[in-house]
Design a protein around this motif. Structure first.
Motif, PDB file in Angstrom:
ATOM      1  N   UNK A  43       0.833  -1.203   0.000  1.00 32.99           N
ATOM      2  CA  UNK A  43       0.000   0.000   0.000  1.00 32.99           C
ATOM      3  C   UNK A  43       0.870   1.257   0.000  1.00 32.99           C
ATOM      4  N   UNK A  44       1.918   1.223   0.813  1.00 32.99           N
ATOM      5  CA  UNK A  44       2.813   2.383   0.889  1.00 32.99           C
ATOM      6  C   UNK A  44       3.532   2.578  -0.442  1.00 32.99           C
ATOM      7  N   UNK A  45       3.952   1.471  -1.067  1.00 39.65           N
ATOM      8  CA  UNK A  45       4.591   1.555  -2.372  1.00 39.65           C
ATOM      9  C   UNK A  45       3.679   2.176  -3.418  1.00 39.65           C
ATOM     10  N   UNK A  46       2.411   1.788  -3.415  1.00 38.56           N
ATOM     11  CA  UNK A  46       1.455   2.379  -4.355  1.00 38.56           C
ATOM     12  C   UNK A  46       1.256   3.853  -4.056  1.00 38.56           C
ATOM     13  N   UNK A  47       1.204   4.227  -2.781  1.00 42.74           N
ATOM     14  CA  UNK A  47       1.086   5.639  -2.425  1.00 42.74           C
ATOM     15  C   UNK A  47       2.244   6.448  -3.007  1.00 42.74           C
ATOM     16  N   UNK A  48       3.419   5.878  -3.034  1.00 42.44           N
ATOM     17  CA  UNK A  48       4.589   6.601  -3.545  1.00 42.44           C
ATOM     18  C   UNK A  48       4.467   6.931  -5.029  1.00 42.44           C
ATOM     19  N   UNK A  49       3.600   6.229  -5.749  1.00 44.76           N
ATOM     20  CA  UNK A  49       3.392   6.511  -7.166  1.00 44.76           C
ATOM     21  C   UNK A  49       2.395   7.638  -7.407  1.00 44.76           C
ATOM     22  N   UNK A  65      -5.417   6.485  -5.549  1.00 50.93           N
ATOM     23  CA  UNK A  65      -6.850   6.672  -5.832  1.00 50.93           C
ATOM     24  C   UNK A  65      -7.329   5.770  -6.970  1.00 50.93           C
ATOM     25  N   UNK A  66      -6.727   5.824  -8.174  1.00 52.45           N
ATOM     26  CA  UNK A  66      -7.238   4.960  -9.240  1.00 52.45           C
ATOM     27  C   UNK A  66      -6.999   3.482  -8.987  1.00 52.45           C
ATOM     28  N   UNK A  67      -6.006   3.134  -8.162  1.00 51.22           N
ATOM     29  CA  UNK A  67      -5.728   1.733  -7.855  1.00 51.22           C
ATOM     30  C   UNK A  67      -6.473   1.257  -6.607  1.00 51.22           C
ATOM     31  N   UNK A  68      -7.316   2.149  -6.055  1.00 52.84           N
ATOM     32  CA  UNK A  68      -8.185   1.796  -4.927  1.00 52.84           C
ATOM     33  C   UNK A  68      -7.396   1.304  -3.713  1.00 52.84           C
ATOM     34  N   UNK A  69      -6.319   2.007  -3.401  1.00 52.42           N
ATOM     35  CA  UNK A  69      -5.472   1.702  -2.246  1.00 52.42           C
ATOM     36  C   UNK A  69      -5.651   2.814  -1.222  1.00 52.42           C
ATOM     37  N   UNK A  70      -5.749   2.508   0.077  1.00 51.20           N
ATOM     38  CA  UNK A  70      -5.909   3.566   1.092  1.00 51.20           C
ATOM     39  C   UNK A  70      -4.734   4.540   1.071  1.00 51.20           C
ATOM     40  N   UNK A  71      -5.045   5.788   1.320  1.00 51.01           N
ATOM     41  CA  UNK A  71      -4.002   6.813   1.382  1.00 51.01           C
ATOM     42  C   UNK A  71      -3.220   6.716   2.691  1.00 51.01           C
ATOM     43  N   UNK A  72      -1.922   6.995   2.617  1.00 52.06           N
ATOM     44  CA  UNK A  72      -1.146   7.199   3.837  1.00 52.06           C
ATOM     45  C   UNK A  72      -1.664   8.438   4.554  1.00 52.06           C
ATOM     46  N   UNK A  73      -2.023   9.462   3.799  1.00 48.36           N
ATOM     47  CA  UNK A  73      -2.635  10.653   4.375  1.00 48.36           C
ATOM     48  C   UNK A  73      -3.726  11.142   3.434  1.00 48.36           C
ATOM     49  N   UNK A 126      -5.569  13.088  -1.954  1.00 47.80           N
ATOM     50  CA  UNK A 126      -6.615  13.045  -2.974  1.00 47.80           C
ATOM     51  C   UNK A 126      -6.476  14.196  -3.968  1.00 47.80           C
ATOM     52  N   UNK A 127      -5.973  15.336  -3.526  1.00 46.22           N
ATOM     53  CA  UNK A 127      -5.856  16.479  -4.430  1.00 46.22           C
ATOM     54  C   UNK A 127      -4.808  16.240  -5.512  1.00 46.22           C
ATOM     55  N   UNK A 128      -3.811  15.411  -5.223  1.00 42.37           N
ATOM     56  CA  UNK A 128      -2.758  15.161  -6.201  1.00 42.37           C
ATOM     57  C   UNK A 128      -3.274  14.380  -7.403  1.00 42.37           C
ATOM     58  N   UNK A 129      -4.261  13.533  -7.197  1.00 41.40           N
ATOM     59  CA  UNK A 129      -4.852  12.806  -8.311  1.00 41.40           C
ATOM     60  C   UNK A 129      -5.560  13.775  -9.260  1.00 41.40           C
TER      61      UNK A 129
END
Length: 363
Positions: free
Chosen positions: A123-129, A133-141, A145-148
């Protein structure tokens, strides 16, 4: 008309002001101290009634983004544009994701903060990308959401750059985008690209830069006015969605958005061109990492200090903000400044390699 100077320190100061407004809203309104009483119970109602409008800093962020992206994209190739955006966003973002993850791990909280505590390494690895949001993974923070929204705007703008960035094409894009944001329902797949809730702010920002670059004209005034009117309807929806437990009048939000349009218009017309205070540049530089850090770490700072000292919440909130501003400055100097140029070269220089390989040393 020739474009005026590119560095606008007034925009830097406005960025920081927006980040502080969002932080004041989150740290003063949007969480619980003890899992039962919200922080609004510790602040005077008069303060709560002001802080609630801090979420509008996001709308103004998007307007600034439209202005700055239009300004920085002029004269670039799509690859150069995307390289500059990646170099601007990712180094600080990586640092903030990892730092926030460390805080979540070392100082876990089980109540009072509506954020996940069981994120996996994947999950953290996906957050780093930035693609959680589009991969439906929980945010670290949650503020990620605004970055998407920003990424989708960048990709849309890169397409325009590929066709050739002109005043006419941007006018056509802005008009089409505004119309689509009104007629396309928010629950259809195409809305992911159109972003109806925030489209008028991006369009307003690009229009304001066109006014700066090419001078005012009837088509630009018309597009800006249409963006403003649609923004007022969108803001009304956002205020109605808020539910802090006390009445939230709509008129202050409409006034704030109108003031934001007016301020950015004055900047576009060159009113603030003589502003050259270094503190504005510093504010702009640290606003992005500060925004990324403030919710989860700010919550934790306030909660742990409150549990151990019972210091008053009105004192802990500004103390947390000051600590986060200092941390953001460190990330800017220690991470962003050295890493961003390297990342930009890594992404952009590959375009020169085919040319180098077809040219012999003797020619």
């Amino acid at each position: 008309m020739a474009a005026k100077k590119d560095r606008l320190l007034a925009l830097d100061g406005l960025r920081l002001l927006c980040a502080l407004a969002v932080a004041a809203y989150h740290l003063g309104m949007a969480w619980s101290v003890d899992g039962v009483r919200t922080t609004t119970a510790y602040l005077p109602q008069e303060v709560n009634s002001v802080l609630i409008y801090g979420f509008l800093g996001v709308e103004v962020f998007f307007m600034i983004s439209g202005f700055v992206i239009c300004m920085s994209g002029w004269g670039r190739s799509p690859r150069s544009f995307l390289a500059s955006r990646a170099a601007r966003l990712y180094p600080a973002f990586w640092a903030c994701v990892l730092l926030t993850t460390a805080v979540m791990t070392l100082f876990p909280l089980t109540d009072g903060i509506p954020l996940p505590h069981d994120l996996t390494a994947g999950d953290i690895g996906v957050n780093l990308t930035m693609l959680a949001e589009p991969l439906n993974v929980p945010y670290v923070d949650t503020v990620y959401w605004t970055l998407w929204y920003e990424l989708r705007f960048y990709l849309l703008f890169a397409v325009v750059i590929a066709f050739g960035l002109t005043r006419g094409r941007l006018l056509a894009l802005g008009a089409a985008w505004l119309i689509a944001s009104v007629v396309i329902p928010g629950d259809v797949p195409l809305a992911e690209l159109v972003m109806p809730q925030f489209a008028p702010y991006f369009v307003a920002g690009t229009t304001l830069y066109l006014i700066r670059r090419h001078g005012p004209s009837l088509p630009l005034w018309t597009l800006l006015a249409a963006s403003w009117v649609i923004s007022l309807f969108r803001v009304r929806e956002r205020v109605l969605f808020a539910n802090p437990g006390f009445p939230v009048p709509i008129w202050p939000a409409l006034l704030i958005i109108t003031l934001a349009y007016t301020t950015l218009l004055l900047i576009a017309l060159g009113t603030t061109d003589r502003w050259n205070w270094r503190c504005l540049a510093i504010g702009g530089a640290i606003s992005y990492p500060f925004y990324l850090l403030h919710p989860r770490i700010g919550f934790t700072l306030i909660r742990y200090t409150y549990d151990r000292t019972a210091l008053p919440i009105p004192l802990l909130i500004p103390a947390a903000i000051l600590t986060l501003l200092t941390t953001a400055w460190s990330i800017h100097h220690l991470i962003e400044r050295p890493v961003s140029p390297l990342l930009h070269r890594l992404i952009a220089q590959s375009t020169a390699r085919p040319h180098l390989e077809t040219t012999s040393p003797g020619r």
